[in-house]
Design a protein around this motif. Structure first.
Motif: not given
Ligand code: ZN
Length: 250
Positions: A8, A10, A34, A62, A122, A155, A157
């Motif tokens: 993640d 991001h 992600d 994402h 994920h 996923h 976080h």
């Molecule tokens: Zn995420």
């Protein structure tokens, strides 16, 4: 072998660079999906990750949305806005990289370590891209969906470990303290937390180092320049709520 385990990101390059610096030397990078969504640096993060040595990387929800594999309407309005911005911003090379990512990977066998291979997904072994493992009941059911001693997930976080006690038919939730080195015992589902958007009220970037010889999980947090990322998000007109949450870690 020392494995840097991240998830993640991001599209937060500042957080990613801080993690890479803090982690010191390692042999392989395992990324649990992600790479993009929410943050201002999708191409830069993909460029950074794709050139890492011995990279294993799975697809996140994402990432799938950025590839237009998922209807943006299935996300909340602000997440949708960020996804549409990401779709417009991604370079052809970034799209090609995300398109190459599998939903699930079994890591290679290394040094005949009985802890390996490890399953990488994920969300969850049952639904690799979508399912959130948020409680021991759900996590417990998911032990039926992978065969390896350990499964690494992202996923949610949230940096947590679900430990399965098969003989008692029980699953325990363990929330490790940062900077602790844990000796792992099979079987377990482990989440290193999020690099680029932590959600446990600690804004510092989260990651773990897995040592395949010692079979240990070294969970760490590292501060990064949140304001610099917020300024880039502002400049890209990304949603205000996503900008604010980075400073507080929610
Ligand atoms: Zn995420």
């Amino acid at each position: 072998m020392k494995i840097l385990v991240i998830s993640d990101i991001h599209a937060n390059l500042t957080a990613l660079e801080s993690v890479l610096e803090d982690a010191g030397s390692w042999d392989s990078l395992w990324c649990l999906g992600d790479l993009v969504g929410y943050g201002p640096d999708p191409n830069e993060c993909i460029e950074c990750v794709r050139q890492m040595p011995n990279l294993l990387c799975v697809l996140g929800n994402h990432d799938a949305a950025a590839l237009q594999h998922i209807d943006p309407d299935s996300f909340n309005p602000e997440a949708r806005q960020a996804i549409l911005w990401t779709q417009e911003t991604l370079s052809p090379e970034s799209i090609a990289f995300l398109s190459s990512l599998p939903q699930r990977i079994n890591s290679p066998q290394i040094d005949s370590n009985p802890a390996l291979p490890i399953t990488l997904v994920h969300g969850s072994p049952r639904q690799p891209v979508w399912e959130y493992l948020l409680d021991t009941h759900n996590a417990g059911n998911n032990f039926d969906y992978f065969e390896t001693p350990y499964c690494f997930v992202g996923h949610t976080h949230l940096p947590v470990i679900y430990v399965r006690l098969e003989t008692q038919n029980l699953t325990h939730l363990l929330v490790p303290e940062p900077e602790t080195i844990l000796q792992l015992t099979p079987r377990a589902i482990l989440n290193p937390g999020s690099v680029g958007q932590p959600r446990d009220r600690d804004p510092r970037a989260s990651y773990a180092l897995y040592d395949s010889e010692q079979n240990t999980w070294y969970y760490r947090r590292v501060a990064y320049d949140v304001e610099a990322v917020q300024a880039r998000m502002q400049a890209a007109s990304l949603p205000e709520r996503h900008i604010r949450r980075l400073a507080l870690g929610w």
